[in-house]
Design an enzyme around this catalytic site. Structure first.
Site, short mmCIF file in Angstrom:
data_model
loop_
_atom_site.label_atom_id
_atom_site.label_comp_id
_atom_site.label_asym_id
_atom_site.label_seq_id
_atom_site.Cartn_x
_atom_site.Cartn_y
_atom_site.Cartn_z
CG ASP A 18 -2.05 0.96 1.14
OD1 ASP A 18 -2.27 1.52 0.05
OD2 ASP A 18 -2.73 1.18 2.16
NE ARG A 22 -1.51 6.48 1.19
CZ ARG A 22 -1.60 5.55 2.13
NH1 ARG A 22 -1.42 5.87 3.38
NH2 ARG A 22 -1.87 4.31 1.79
NE ARG A 31 -3.63 7.07 -7.54
CZ ARG A 31 -3.63 6.69 -6.26
NH1 ARG A 31 -3.44 7.57 -5.32
NH2 ARG A 31 -3.85 5.43 -5.95
CG ASN A 66 -7.22 -2.45 -6.50
OD1 ASN A 66 -6.26 -3.19 -6.32
ND2 ASN A 66 -7.58 -1.55 -5.60
C1 FPP Z 1 -1.49 0.28 -3.43
O1 FPP Z 1 -1.12 1.60 -3.56
C2 FPP Z 1 -0.97 -0.56 -4.49
C3 FPP Z 1 -1.73 -1.16 -5.46
C4 FPP Z 1 -3.19 -1.01 -5.55
C5 FPP Z 1 -1.16 -2.00 -6.50
C6 FPP Z 1 0.16 -2.66 -6.24
C7 FPP Z 1 0.74 -2.99 -7.56
C8 FPP Z 1 2.05 -2.93 -7.90
C9 FPP Z 1 3.12 -2.64 -6.93
C10 FPP Z 1 2.49 -3.14 -9.30
C11 FPP Z 1 2.22 -4.45 -9.97
C12 FPP Z 1 2.36 -5.69 -9.16
C13 FPP Z 1 3.25 -6.71 -9.40
C14 FPP Z 1 3.16 -7.95 -8.56
C15 FPP Z 1 4.29 -6.66 -10.42
P1 FPP Z 1 -2.26 2.71 -3.66
O2 FPP Z 1 -2.41 3.08 -5.09
O3 FPP Z 1 -3.51 2.22 -3.02
O4 FPP Z 1 -1.61 3.86 -2.84
P2 FPP Z 1 -2.36 4.99 -2.01
O5 FPP Z 1 -3.12 4.28 -0.92
O6 FPP Z 1 -1.23 5.80 -1.47
O7 FPP Z 1 -3.23 5.74 -2.95
#
Ligand code: FPP
Length: 248
Positions: A18, A22, A31, A66
């Protein structure tokens, strides 16, 4: 890493990655840049987990919720996952990594499903760390799918309701042949499970670390593992010292 003896290394670590957004916001970046940097953190986490002797590493890459993000962000995330598999599959295969995908594989459009299946198929016989990618995953959806399959068996007379046990339910989940996670880490300081491994995590140690996912380095991972090594897991029983005191 010196406190990490093989007996205190968790067999299965699951991570809620997560804070990509941010991380980017804090730098005045879009983002998408946070997600891109997040992929680098994925590579480092897989290497660290393998080096430490962890057998299973589960990463929450894309939840069934998502899809509600703006279309542009959904396609950024899809693009990154596809690029990761296209670029890294050969390297992961060479490193003896076995890839497993959990989540609902039905109704996925485009070329994502064939790529995910190719990653699983190519690495099926590998004997190193298992990298479990949770994609289009939601724990309640996973449990509902398992329940529907059991209901079909009951309706067809293959199973009685009394034969529905925790073991049978677990066997119907996407993780059927994967041990339960010992440790679930969530980055970015948020302290919730967000529909991740709700059944399997019943006895997992939970750890919430303040770093945004792109900053989750080898050192952050090692320090989480050191803290895990000091936790005492009782699985509903008594701590060993108390058991001794009662018995002596
Ligand atoms: C959360 O950050 C992250 C995700 C929803 C996606 C995670 C995906 C990756 C790291 C890339 C692809 C994955 C692999 C396995 C190669 P957020 O966007 O919710 O952050 P925020 O809460 O700060 O907005």
């Amino acid at each position: 890493m010196n406190q990490l003896s093989p007996s205190t290394v968790p067999a299965h670590v699951a991570i809620i990655m997560d804070g990509n957004g941010r991380w980017a916001n804090a730098r005045g970046l879009p983002r998408a840049m946070g997600h891109r940097k997040g992929v680098e953190a994925v590579r480092e986490a897989v290497r660290t987990a393998a080096d430490c002797g962890i057998s299973y590493l589960t990463l929450f890459a894309f939840s069934s919720e998502n899809w509600n993000r703006p279309q542009s962000e959904v396609s950024d995330l899809m693009g990154l996952l596809k690029t990761f598999i296209r670029r890294d599959l050969a390297v992961l295969h060479k490193q003896n990594v076995r890839i497993r995908i959990i989540g609902d594989k039905t109704n996925l459009s485009g070329d994502i499903l064939p790529l995910l299946l190719e990653a699983e198929e190519t690495t099926r016989a590998n004997t190193g760390i298992t990298l479990v990618i949770a994609f289009n995953y939601g724990a309640r959806d996973e449990i509902a799918r398992a329940m529907r399959a059991l209901a079909v068996d009951v309706a067809a007379g293959r199973l009685t309701p009394g034969e529905i046990t925790p073991e049978r339910i677990a066997a119907g989940l996407d993780t059927a042949d994967i041990p339960d996670p010992d440790l679930i880490i969530r980055t970015s300081g948020e302290e919730r499970l967000s529909n991740f491994l709700l059944w399997q995590g019943a006895y997992a140690e939970l750890m919430f670390v303040p770093e945004f996912w792109p900053d989750f380095s080898r050192d952050t991972f090692l320090s989480a593992l050191s803290r895990y090594a000091m936790r005492e897991r009782r699985f509903g029983g008594l701590q060993p010292a108390a058991t001794l005191a009662v018995g002596s």
